[in-house]
Design a protein around this motif. Structure first.
Motif, PDB file in Angstrom:
ATOM      1  N   MET A 202       0.801  -1.215   0.000  1.00  0.00           N
ATOM      2  CA  MET A 202       0.000   0.000   0.000  1.00  0.00           C
ATOM      3  C   MET A 202       0.842   1.278   0.000  1.00  0.00           C
ATOM      4  O   MET A 202       0.412   2.305  -0.498  1.00  0.00           O
ATOM      5  CB  MET A 202      -0.935   0.002   1.222  1.00  0.00           C
TER       6      MET A 202
ATOM      7  N   LEU B 146       0.540  -8.020  -1.190  1.00  0.00           N
ATOM      8  CA  LEU B 146      -0.377  -8.898  -0.457  1.00  0.00           C
ATOM      9  C   LEU B 146      -1.782  -8.838  -1.049  1.00  0.00           C
ATOM     10  O   LEU B 146      -2.393  -9.872  -1.296  1.00  0.00           O
ATOM     11  CB  LEU B 146      -0.414  -8.488   1.016  1.00  0.00           C
ATOM     12  N   TYR B 147      -2.310  -7.636  -1.293  1.00  0.00           N
ATOM     13  CA  TYR B 147      -3.697  -7.502  -1.764  1.00  0.00           C
ATOM     14  C   TYR B 147      -3.780  -7.251  -3.266  1.00  0.00           C
ATOM     15  O   TYR B 147      -4.603  -7.839  -3.945  1.00  0.00           O
ATOM     16  CB  TYR B 147      -4.398  -6.341  -1.048  1.00  0.00           C
ATOM     17  N   MET B 148      -2.945  -6.353  -3.772  1.00  0.00           N
ATOM     18  CA  MET B 148      -3.071  -5.995  -5.176  1.00  0.00           C
ATOM     19  C   MET B 148      -2.361  -7.038  -6.040  1.00  0.00           C
ATOM     20  O   MET B 148      -1.548  -7.815  -5.558  1.00  0.00           O
ATOM     21  CB  MET B 148      -2.474  -4.614  -5.445  1.00  0.00           C
TER      22      MET B 148
ATOM     23  N   PRO C 224      -1.240   2.373  -3.779  1.00  0.00           N
ATOM     24  CA  PRO C 224      -2.530   3.063  -3.780  1.00  0.00           C
ATOM     25  C   PRO C 224      -2.834   3.905  -2.537  1.00  0.00           C
ATOM     26  O   PRO C 224      -3.632   4.812  -2.642  1.00  0.00           O
ATOM     27  CB  PRO C 224      -3.537   1.930  -3.932  1.00  0.00           C
ATOM     28  N   LEU C 225      -2.273   3.596  -1.393  1.00  0.00           N
ATOM     29  CA  LEU C 225      -2.630   4.393  -0.215  1.00  0.00           C
ATOM     30  C   LEU C 225      -1.697   5.580  -0.001  1.00  0.00           C
ATOM     31  O   LEU C 225      -1.844   6.313   0.975  1.00  0.00           O
ATOM     32  CB  LEU C 225      -2.687   3.518   1.050  1.00  0.00           C
TER      33      LEU C 225
ATOM     34  N   TYR D 146      -1.416   9.204  -4.844  1.00  0.00           N
ATOM     35  CA  TYR D 146      -1.986   8.282  -5.837  1.00  0.00           C
ATOM     36  C   TYR D 146      -3.341   8.846  -6.270  1.00  0.00           C
ATOM     37  O   TYR D 146      -4.185   9.111  -5.416  1.00  0.00           O
ATOM     38  CB  TYR D 146      -2.151   6.884  -5.242  1.00  0.00           C
TER      39      TYR D 146
ATOM     40  N   LYS E 194      -7.076   9.522  -7.104  1.00  0.00           N
ATOM     41  CA  LYS E 194      -8.236   8.833  -6.550  1.00  0.00           C
ATOM     42  C   LYS E 194      -8.959   8.002  -7.609  1.00  0.00           C
ATOM     43  O   LYS E 194      -9.402   6.892  -7.340  1.00  0.00           O
ATOM     44  CB  LYS E 194      -9.202   9.868  -5.969  1.00  0.00           C
ATOM     45  N   ASP E 195      -9.071   8.521  -8.827  1.00  0.00           N
ATOM     46  CA  ASP E 195      -9.859   7.787  -9.823  1.00  0.00           C
ATOM     47  C   ASP E 195      -8.989   7.082 -10.859  1.00  0.00           C
ATOM     48  O   ASP E 195      -9.446   6.779 -11.952  1.00  0.00           O
ATOM     49  CB  ASP E 195     -10.875   8.712 -10.511  1.00  0.00           C
ATOM     50  N   LYS E 196      -7.755   6.793 -10.516  1.00  0.00           N
ATOM     51  CA  LYS E 196      -6.917   6.028 -11.434  1.00  0.00           C
ATOM     52  C   LYS E 196      -7.301   4.549 -11.371  1.00  0.00           C
ATOM     53  O   LYS E 196      -7.423   3.988 -10.284  1.00  0.00           O
ATOM     54  CB  LYS E 196      -5.446   6.213 -11.056  1.00  0.00           C
TER      55      LYS E 196
END
Lengths: 165, 162
Positions: B117, B131-133, B141-142, B146, B148-150
């Protein structure tokens, strides 16, 4: 006793049979799943519309219900399962997340399942009431009878293209 | 009780503890990232400290400030019933820190999440993957910068054929 006769076209008869025998594949990813269970329970009796049998194999189903949020990471899985379903097939977006992404606007959520698969009926609501889903089933039945479903139109187009050579 | 932990740390490590404070009842120590592993080993092994539970690890992106990133480690001792939060401030151009997953295995996934993140590199982690992406995802992303609407789609329908 007089002789009773009914005439119809083969296509119309087949579509009539299809619209009263939806075998749904529940692609359940989120909280809308609770409402999906409610829809399939005896209280709302989806069997009235001939759609009471969920099939947990895409190869045995012809109606994909996308129930819940689809993330970008799930996109390839959703597409693969839809591709595994036999033609003709239909897809229903259950709830706002499956329709448009809903209240999610972020890096991970897909803005609607129709980014990946063609959707025939969108059901709004977060989650939708079971009555809305039944209404959507009726809308879809009309669409199937009139051969306006995405896969039906594609099929017809392919046939026309083949005939015209 | 946690205040005693802070006092012990300050006495033992001196310069390596930049500052200490109590935030909402949690004892916090801002520590030198170079000395983090040494301090954490002491916190785990010293009988008076005995921190045995790796509670959480995450990061705070303070965009516009330098050092930009704050990596947190929250620890709990079941024996002494005390908690501590270790804070390491990392510069924007070199967000690297020593991994604590060798001391507490539970930090393994949390450090992977923080890497996923925020793009913090944990040296010595051994299995530092997202881990997630998904692997194809670019950027972190966090992070506050980054967009917001990418969107980074893996698959899209071919709209020309339908």
């Amino acid at each position: 006793m007089g002789l009773e006769l009914t005439t119809t076209r083969i296509e119309d008869a087949a579509n009539w049979a299809r619209k009263f025998s939806f075998f749904s594949y529940p692609f359940v990813t989120a909280c809308c799943g609770m409402e999906y269970m409610s829809v399939t329970s005896p209280k709302y009796d989806i069997a009235r519309f001939g759609a009471e049998f969920p099939r947990f194999s895409p190869r045995q189903s012809d109606l994909m219900m996308v129930v819940g949020t689809i993330t970008e990471r799930q996109g390839p899985v959703l597409k693969r399962i839809y591709d595994q379903m036999a033609e003709p097939k239909w897809a229903l977006a259950f709830g706002v997340c499956a329709s448009t992404g809903g209240f999610y606007q972020n890096y991970s959520t897909m803005p609607g399942a129709d980014q990946v698969i063609p959707i025939d009926v969108y059901v709004p609501g977060c989650p939708p009431r079971p009555e809305q889903v039944l209404d959507a089933i009726i809308l879809l039945q009309n669409r199937v009878q009139e051969a306006r479903g995405h896969s039906q139109v594609r099929d017809k187009r392919a046939k026309l293209a083949a005939e015209s050579g | 009780m946690s205040e005693q932990v802070l006092a012990t740390l300050e006495k033992k490590f001196g310069e390596a503890i930049a500052s200490t404070h109590i935030e909402l009842g949690d004892a916090c120590a801002v520590v030198d990232p170079q000395k983090l592993l040494e301090i954490a080993t002491f916190l785990r092994d010293d009988p008076a400290m005995a921190f045995d539970v790796p509670v959480f690890c995450t990061c705070n992106d303070r965009l516009g400030e330098e050092p930009r990133f704050e990596v947190f480690y929250a620890l709990l001792s079941l024996e002494h019933k005390h908690r501590i939060r270790l804070i390491c401030r990392l510069p924007e151009d070199k967000p690297e820190i020593q991994s604590l997953s060798g001391l507490w295995k539970g930090f393994g996934w949390l450090e992977r999440e923080t890497y996923d993140m925020y793009g913090i590199h944990f040296e010595g982690h051994g299995d530092l993957r997202r881990l997630y992406m998904y692997d194809e995802f670019e950027g972190y992303p966090l992070r506050k910068d980054y967009p917001k609407d990418k969107r980074q789609p893996l698959v899209r329908r071919d709209f020309s054929s339908t």
